[in-house]
Design an enzyme around this catalytic site. Structure first.
Site, PDB file in Angstrom:
ATOM      1  N   LYS A  71       5.861  -8.794 -39.742  1.00 37.25           N
ATOM      2  CA  LYS A  71       5.552  -7.860 -38.647  1.00 37.25           C
ATOM      3  C   LYS A  71       5.466  -8.489 -37.252  1.00 37.25           C
ATOM      4  O   LYS A  71       6.460  -8.579 -36.554  1.00 37.25           O
ATOM      5  CB  LYS A  71       4.275  -7.098 -38.981  1.00 37.25           C
ATOM      6  CG  LYS A  71       4.501  -6.052 -40.085  1.00 37.25           C
ATOM      7  CD  LYS A  71       3.346  -5.097 -40.162  1.00 37.25           C
ATOM      8  CE  LYS A  71       3.503  -4.039 -41.243  1.00 37.25           C
ATOM      9  NZ  LYS A  71       4.415  -2.969 -40.878  1.00 37.25           N
TER      10      LYS A  71
ATOM     11  N   PHE B 200      -0.846  -2.552 -50.367  1.00 32.50           N
ATOM     12  CA  PHE B 200       0.584  -2.400 -50.088  1.00 32.50           C
ATOM     13  C   PHE B 200       1.179  -3.777 -49.829  1.00 32.50           C
ATOM     14  O   PHE B 200       0.721  -4.495 -48.943  1.00 32.50           O
ATOM     15  CB  PHE B 200       0.836  -1.500 -48.875  1.00 32.50           C
ATOM     16  CG  PHE B 200       2.296  -1.229 -48.659  1.00 32.50           C
ATOM     17  CD1 PHE B 200       2.939  -0.236 -49.375  1.00 32.50           C
ATOM     18  CD2 PHE B 200       3.043  -1.998 -47.776  1.00 32.50           C
ATOM     19  CE1 PHE B 200       4.302  -0.002 -49.207  1.00 32.50           C
ATOM     20  CE2 PHE B 200       4.403  -1.772 -47.612  1.00 32.50           C
ATOM     21  CZ  PHE B 200       5.030  -0.765 -48.327  1.00 32.50           C
TER      22      PHE B 200
ATOM     23  N   ASP C 254      -1.935 -11.762 -48.284  1.00 36.83           N
ATOM     24  CA  ASP C 254      -0.847 -11.057 -47.604  1.00 36.83           C
ATOM     25  C   ASP C 254      -1.341 -10.725 -46.194  1.00 36.83           C
ATOM     26  O   ASP C 254      -2.098  -9.784 -45.995  1.00 36.83           O
ATOM     27  CB  ASP C 254      -0.507  -9.784 -48.403  1.00 36.83           C
ATOM     28  CG  ASP C 254       0.556  -8.931 -47.711  1.00 36.83           C
ATOM     29  OD1 ASP C 254       0.866  -9.194 -46.530  1.00 36.83           O
ATOM     30  OD2 ASP C 254       1.059  -7.988 -48.353  1.00 36.83           O
TER      31      ASP C 254
HETATM   32  C1  LIG Z   1       0.354  -5.884 -45.889  1.00 35.20           C
HETATM   33  C2  LIG Z   1       1.817  -5.623 -45.938  1.00 35.20           C
HETATM   34  N1  LIG Z   1       2.593  -6.357 -46.758  1.00 35.20           N
HETATM   35  C3  LIG Z   1       3.911  -6.167 -46.814  1.00 35.20           C
HETATM   36  C4  LIG Z   1       4.547  -5.204 -46.060  1.00 35.20           C
HETATM   37  C5  LIG Z   1       6.029  -5.019 -46.159  1.00 35.20           C
HETATM   38  O1  LIG Z   1       6.638  -5.489 -45.001  1.00 35.20           O
HETATM   39  P1  LIG Z   1       8.153  -5.085 -44.629  1.00 35.20           P
HETATM   40  O2  LIG Z   1       8.156  -3.630 -44.328  1.00 35.20           O
HETATM   41  O3  LIG Z   1       8.482  -5.956 -43.468  1.00 35.20           O
HETATM   42  O4  LIG Z   1       8.971  -5.413 -45.836  1.00 35.20           O
HETATM   43  C6  LIG Z   1       3.773  -4.402 -45.202  1.00 35.20           C
HETATM   44  C7  LIG Z   1       4.418  -3.340 -44.405  1.00 35.20           C
HETATM   45  O5  LIG Z   1       3.787  -2.405 -43.978  1.00 35.20           O
HETATM   46  C8  LIG Z   1       2.389  -4.622 -45.144  1.00 35.20           C
HETATM   47  O6  LIG Z   1       1.603  -3.892 -44.341  1.00 35.20           O
END
Ligand SMILES: Cc1ncc(COP(=O)(O)O)c(C=O)c1O
Length: 388
Positions: free
Chosen positions: A239, A124, A209
């Site tokens: 986050k 994700f 990520d």
């Molecule tokens: C690993 C990862 N990348 C990207 C995101 C996307 O972040 P945002 O919701 O702040 O756009 C998330 C959100 O859960 C995530 O867990």
């Protein structure tokens, strides 16, 4: 209905938070084992964070990024020092941080005549178009076809599939060190090392990520500095960084970083979220929260394995205070999350069969014990109802 039906919400309205607890509109307090999905590392309303944010709000909230601000410059310096490499671009969310990373990959690959990106099935990376294409979840992509082209997905942990997918035509491999939404699946350090070696061999960038794993969540500032040690070319954060305020960061090696005019954001790196982020980093450092995340995370995983009724779970896994309980048989994570809520504990689902715990890194031994008791009770009840 006044809001779009994007969230399948739990039946509780929250009004207040303090430390590892949140209160609902009927006055009931809950133990927050969700932590805003890993977004509240120092707990709710930490006095140091509240003071920093309110002080900054009363001093300067916004100027264009065409001007310098102290909080932004200080945060960029701190992040580069903690990461040990790179230059930073500050944005407002995880998706934006990853979108910037993918633009960096495009630009870097363009100079080499390639644009393919390999990511993981079940990963994700966000909901914007490029990050949705990077996300290895066909069901999330289906309504929004056609996608941004050039992404392929391989099963996590499968060395052979990765080796076959990465060749000279690949511009980047993008990985979550622990797949968060995909079910709290830590990648083996040897798999990350193989990804690094393949990127080196084929002149590709390794993008990590760390939106969910960063800012101390796994017991080190970045997961890539801990048990999953590997050197990335680009790493993203969001986050936990703002302590609850929206902020994203993309850190890239200077050879790959954006140049003048190549990217921008009106609100990215604003003085208030940056002041909040600096307070988060200070509190983590001064209160020893990296060690606490490591210690309490280990305790939580080990004691859960003992406390959960036999036959109700397949695995308890994770790194630091990012913990997943994979339920066995027909047990559903949503049922357990709801049963936990009744017992006064917040948690979240990471897929249909995994309950995720991502509490503030400041959680105490007693609070961990309370969570374990509640989980054992909730899982037992859901299992009983399932067989009854
Ligand atoms: C690993 C990862 N990348 C990207 C995101 C996307 O972040 P945002 O919701 O702040 O756009 C998330 C959100 O859960 C995530 O867990």
């Amino acid at each position: 209905m006044t809001q779009m039906a994007t969230y399948d919400r739990y039946p509780v309205t929250l009004v207040r938070g303090k430390g590892v607890r949140v209160q609902d509109d009927a006055g009931r307090w809950y133990l927050d084992m969700a932590g805003g999905i890993a977004a509240v590392p120092i707990g709710h309303a930490h006095p140091r964070w509240v003071a920093a944010v309110t002080e900054q709000a009363g001093t300067l909230v916004h100027v264009s990024n065409l001007f310098r601000t102290g909080p932004q410059e200080r945060l960029a310096e701190r992040l580069v020092a903690l990461a040990g490499f790179g230059e930073v671009f500050l944005s407002n969310s995880g998706a934006e941080a990853n979108e910037a990373a993918l633009k960096i990959v495009r630009k870097w690959g363009r100079a080499r005549g390639k644009s393919r990106v390999v990511t993981l099935a079940g990963s994700f990376h966000g909901r914007t178009f490029a990050t949705l294409a990077a996300t290895g979840r066909p069901e999330k992509q289906a309504p929004f076809l056609p996608l941004v082209e050039g992404f392929s997905h391989v099963p996590p942990g499968d060395f052979q599939a990765l080796q076959q997918a990465v060749d000279r035509t690949v511009a980047a491999v993008m990985l979550e060190p622990v797949l968060g939404e995909g079910g709290v699946i830590p990648l083996h350090p040897a798999y990350l090392a193989e990804a690094r070696a393949l990127c080196d061999r084929h002149d590709a960038l390794l993008v990590l990520d760390e939106v969910q794993t960063g800012v101390g969540r796994t017991g080190t500032w970045f997961a890539f500095q801990g048990t999953q040690a590997v050197r990335p070319d680009v790493v993203t954060l969001a986050k936990g960084l703002g302590g609850g305020l929206p902020i994203g960061a993309t850190i890239a090696s200077p050879e790959a970083a954006f140049g003048a005019g190549e990217h921008a954001s009106t609100f990215g790196g604003g003085p208030v979220p940056c002041a909040g982020a600096l307070a988060v980093l200070d509190v983590i450092e001064e209160e020893g929260l990296l060690d606490n995340a490591m210690t309490q995370g280990k305790r939580l995983r080990a004691e859960l394995r003992e406390a959960l009724p036999e036959g109700t779970f397949r695995e308890v896994r994770g790194r630091g205070l990012l913990v997943g309980i994979e339920l066995a048989g027909r047990l559903r994570s949503r049922d357990v999350v709801l049963a936990l809520l009744e017992r006064g504990v917040l948690s979240t689902e990471a897929g249909p069969s995994v309950v995720r715990l991502s509490p503030p890194l400041s959680i105490s031994e007693e609070e961990v014990a309370e969570a374990i008791d509640a989980l054992a009770g909730a899982v037992a009840r859901v299992a009983e109802e399932g067989t009854g």
